[in-house]
Design an enzyme around this catalytic site. Structure first.
Site, PDB file in Angstrom:
ATOM      1  N   ARG A 263     -41.690 -27.903  16.494  1.00  0.00           N
ATOM      2  CA  ARG A 263     -40.350 -27.593  16.002  1.00  0.00           C
ATOM      3  C   ARG A 263     -39.487 -27.014  17.110  1.00  0.00           C
ATOM      4  O   ARG A 263     -39.939 -26.193  17.897  1.00  0.00           O
ATOM      5  CB  ARG A 263     -40.449 -26.588  14.851  1.00  0.00           C
ATOM      6  CG  ARG A 263     -41.257 -27.160  13.698  1.00  0.00           C
ATOM      7  CD  ARG A 263     -41.283 -26.257  12.500  1.00  0.00           C
ATOM      8  NE  ARG A 263     -42.134 -26.859  11.471  1.00  0.00           N
ATOM      9  CZ  ARG A 263     -42.393 -26.297  10.303  1.00  0.00           C
ATOM     10  NH1 ARG A 263     -41.851 -25.122  10.007  1.00  0.00           N
ATOM     11  NH2 ARG A 263     -43.171 -26.902   9.430  1.00  0.00           N
ATOM     12  N   ARG A 278     -43.352 -17.655  15.765  1.00  0.00           N
ATOM     13  CA  ARG A 278     -42.391 -18.750  15.808  1.00  0.00           C
ATOM     14  C   ARG A 278     -42.511 -19.508  17.122  1.00  0.00           C
ATOM     15  O   ARG A 278     -41.869 -19.184  18.102  1.00  0.00           O
ATOM     16  CB  ARG A 278     -40.970 -18.183  15.638  1.00  0.00           C
ATOM     17  CG  ARG A 278     -39.903 -19.192  15.273  1.00  0.00           C
ATOM     18  CD  ARG A 278     -38.564 -18.511  15.001  1.00  0.00           C
ATOM     19  NE  ARG A 278     -38.616 -17.634  13.841  1.00  0.00           N
ATOM     20  CZ  ARG A 278     -38.501 -18.040  12.571  1.00  0.00           C
ATOM     21  NH1 ARG A 278     -38.302 -19.312  12.313  1.00  0.00           N
ATOM     22  NH2 ARG A 278     -38.569 -17.184  11.580  1.00  0.00           N
ATOM     23  N   GLU A 350     -44.155 -15.055   6.016  1.00  0.00           N
ATOM     24  CA  GLU A 350     -44.565 -16.333   5.433  1.00  0.00           C
ATOM     25  C   GLU A 350     -45.776 -16.938   6.156  1.00  0.00           C
ATOM     26  O   GLU A 350     -45.829 -16.983   7.385  1.00  0.00           O
ATOM     27  CB  GLU A 350     -43.402 -17.323   5.534  1.00  0.00           C
ATOM     28  CG  GLU A 350     -43.776 -18.713   5.055  1.00  0.00           C
ATOM     29  CD  GLU A 350     -42.666 -19.737   5.314  1.00  0.00           C
ATOM     30  OE1 GLU A 350     -41.532 -19.330   5.592  1.00  0.00           O
ATOM     31  OE2 GLU A 350     -42.959 -20.941   5.230  1.00  0.00           O
ATOM     32  N   SER A 353     -46.112 -22.366   2.388  1.00  0.00           N
ATOM     33  CA  SER A 353     -44.997 -22.779   1.564  1.00  0.00           C
ATOM     34  C   SER A 353     -45.494 -23.945   0.723  1.00  0.00           C
ATOM     35  O   SER A 353     -45.942 -24.939   1.261  1.00  0.00           O
ATOM     36  CB  SER A 353     -43.857 -23.218   2.485  1.00  0.00           C
ATOM     37  OG  SER A 353     -42.651 -23.235   1.792  1.00  0.00           O
ATOM     38  N   ARG A 391     -50.322 -18.148  12.495  1.00  0.00           N
ATOM     39  CA  ARG A 391     -49.900 -16.940  11.786  1.00  0.00           C
ATOM     40  C   ARG A 391     -51.087 -16.232  11.143  1.00  0.00           C
ATOM     41  O   ARG A 391     -51.080 -15.018  10.961  1.00  0.00           O
ATOM     42  CB  ARG A 391     -48.827 -17.276  10.745  1.00  0.00           C
ATOM     43  CG  ARG A 391     -47.494 -17.609  11.394  1.00  0.00           C
ATOM     44  CD  ARG A 391     -46.385 -17.818  10.389  1.00  0.00           C
ATOM     45  NE  ARG A 391     -45.113 -18.092  11.070  1.00  0.00           N
ATOM     46  CZ  ARG A 391     -43.947 -18.248  10.451  1.00  0.00           C
ATOM     47  NH1 ARG A 391     -43.895 -18.149   9.124  1.00  0.00           N
ATOM     48  NH2 ARG A 391     -42.851 -18.492  11.138  1.00  0.00           N
TER      49      ARG A 391
END
Length: 429
Positions: A263, A278, A350, A353, A391
């Site tokens: 990303r 991130r 988070e 999801s 994460r």
RNA sequence: GGCGAGUUGGCAGAGUGGUAAUGCACCGGACUCGAAAUCCGGCGAACCGGUUUAUAGCCGGCGCGCAGGUUCAAAUCCUGUACUCGCCUCCA
């Protein structure tokens, strides 16, 4: 993609629902205008084509009988021109209509909290007590760098910001986590898949990343090719069945895959600049399901439950929230996030999801099944992280840290670490 | 990277300018106690539009990998492109 026929017959309902996701009502008005313009052109063009077919048949007969068809041919020459003009106009309108449709997000389900920001997410449950520290817990990047199991300096040199090297026990921990996840997921019926990490733009459109992804420069496209690095395994997993009819007996189909996710993180400058939270490239184990329409809500619960089970076995505190109407991804009708407790940040972050897209992706990607009456129906598609690996490592480092800087290995991971119980400083690098 | 072949309905497979054969499968009917065989008829995909309460029916369009072009008319001719297979080359 939403069903144009339904928008046509319930425009006000759609306007209301999409307003919850920040889509102005004029967009729908404009869409309906294009739609009726398009259909007018179709009627005109098709009636001329019907005439052309009829007369051509006559011309053919005349020619066969050595008759003269010059008049008809002359007339059809005109008709042909008219058809061409109408069709060119039609193509233009079609493209405009498609562009509007392709930008319309999915309609939020009834349970979704309505909000034009991420504020207002509903907390469903909180599992596990955050640990009480008798020292100040360090952020995971400090722990990792002190132990020499994470190296952000060299990744910056070699690749740039938002990359990382895992070293020694760090790399081993990452591998332990994803092997644990894959084993757990396959045990409850998911088929393990190792998909391509680059996909073409039809696939990116099918799962709803394109066209917005391109406009936001959210991904990494390969120069001089039609390929994009996958931003999530959801893309190759869902598109597995693109343009296909899945035999009914196979449903539900459940896939799980470990892949890196790439990303650009455009627009998140300054956010989470340190650590594993991130990155431009991170590992994630994903779950995807294809179900019959009346089974997708149960499937969503099942996916969330599986993701929760993973965290419970790891012993990391978390909570489950329902995202607001405008915070959900473009394709989702409803999304539940799992967020893990990060002691150093003193907040939940988070890690998963889970979304039901209903038939939204199936329409874009043309994924159908034949029901008991032999009729083609769109399947429902769902996706959920099970779970984000990097994460998870961050959460383990922070939640399992000791005052002396070492980190305990969660019990369920020890067999995946050759019995290692504690990560201690690695002096090799 | 080079050369060659291929891409037509669920499957098989014809069709080189006049509007998609045929076989198997499938559906309906006849025969039969029933089935098989046989006979008769139908269907051929999705998709779009019109009509309609209708995802029924009817009418029309489109439809031969995809996108363009030529033509009154294209599965058929031309151009581009994707994919599959084979051979060569290269390569983890």
């Amino acid at each position: 993609m939403l069903d144009m026929k339904l928008i046509r017959s319930n425009p006000d309902w759609y306007k209301g629902k999409l307003a919850e996701r920040n889509v102005p009502g004029e967009v729908i008005d404009n869409l309906l205008r294009k739609d009726s313009e398009r259909r007018d052109l179709i009627v005109k063009s098709e009636s001329l084509k019907a005439e052309r077919n009829e007369v051509s048949e006559k011309i053919s007969q005349l020619k066969r009988n050595k008759g003269n068809a010059d008049d008809q041919i002359q007339r059809m020459r005109e008709v042909g021109k008219e058809i061409k003009e109408l069709d060119e106009k039609l193509e233009g309108i079609k493209a405009e209509q498609h562009d509007i449709e392709a930008h319309l997000p999915n309609v939020p389900a009834d349970e979704v909290p309505v909000s034009l920001t991420e504020e207002g997410a509903k907390e469903l449950r909180r599992i596990g007590e955050p640990r009480k520290f008798d020292f100040t817990p360090k952020p995971h990047w400090e722990i990792g760098e002190n132990l020499d199991i994470l190296d952000f300096k060299r990744s910056a040199k070699v690749s740039g910001s938002r990359f990382v090297y895992y070293l020694g026990a760090g790399a081993q921990l990452e591998r332990a986590v994803y092997n644990f996840y894959l084993d757990q997921n396959t045990e409850v019926g998911y088929t393990e898949v190792l998909p391509p990490y680059m996909v073409n733009s039809d696939s990116m459109f099918g799962t709803g990343q394109f066209p917005k992804f391109l406009e936001n420069k959210a991904g990494f496209e390969i120069k001089d090719s039609d390929l994009t690095m996958i931003p999530t395994a959801e893309v190759p997993l869902v598109n597995f069945y693109r343009d296909e009819v899945i035999p009914e007996a196979k449903l539900p189909v459940k896939f799980t895959a470990l892949t890196p996710a790439f990303r650009s993180e455009a627009g998140s400058a300054g956010k989470d600049t340190r650590g594993l939270i991130r990155l431009h490239q991170f590992n994630k184990v994903e779950m995807v399901q294809f179900t019959k329409p009346d089974e997708s809500w149960d499937a969503l619960e099942e996916i969330i439950h599986q993701a929760e089970t993973l965290l419970q076995k790891l012993g990391i505190p978390y909570h489950v929230i329902t995202l607001t109407s405008s915070d959900m991804s473009f394709t989702a009708a409803e999304t539940h996030d799992l967020e893990v407790w990060m002691p150093a940040q003193n907040r939940y972050r988070e890690i998963s999801s889970c979304s039901n897209t209903l038939d939204f992706q199936a329409r874009r990607a043309h994924i159908q099944y034949r029901d008991e009456n032999g009729k083609l129906q769109y399947v429902h598609t769902l996706n959920g992280s099970g779970l984000a690996v990097g994460r998870t490592v961050a959460a383990i480092l922070e939640n399992y840290q000791n005052e002396d800087g070492t980190v305990n290995v969660p019990e369920v991971l020890q067999p995946y670490m050759h019995g290692m119980k504690k990560i201690v400083k690695n002096e090799k690098f």
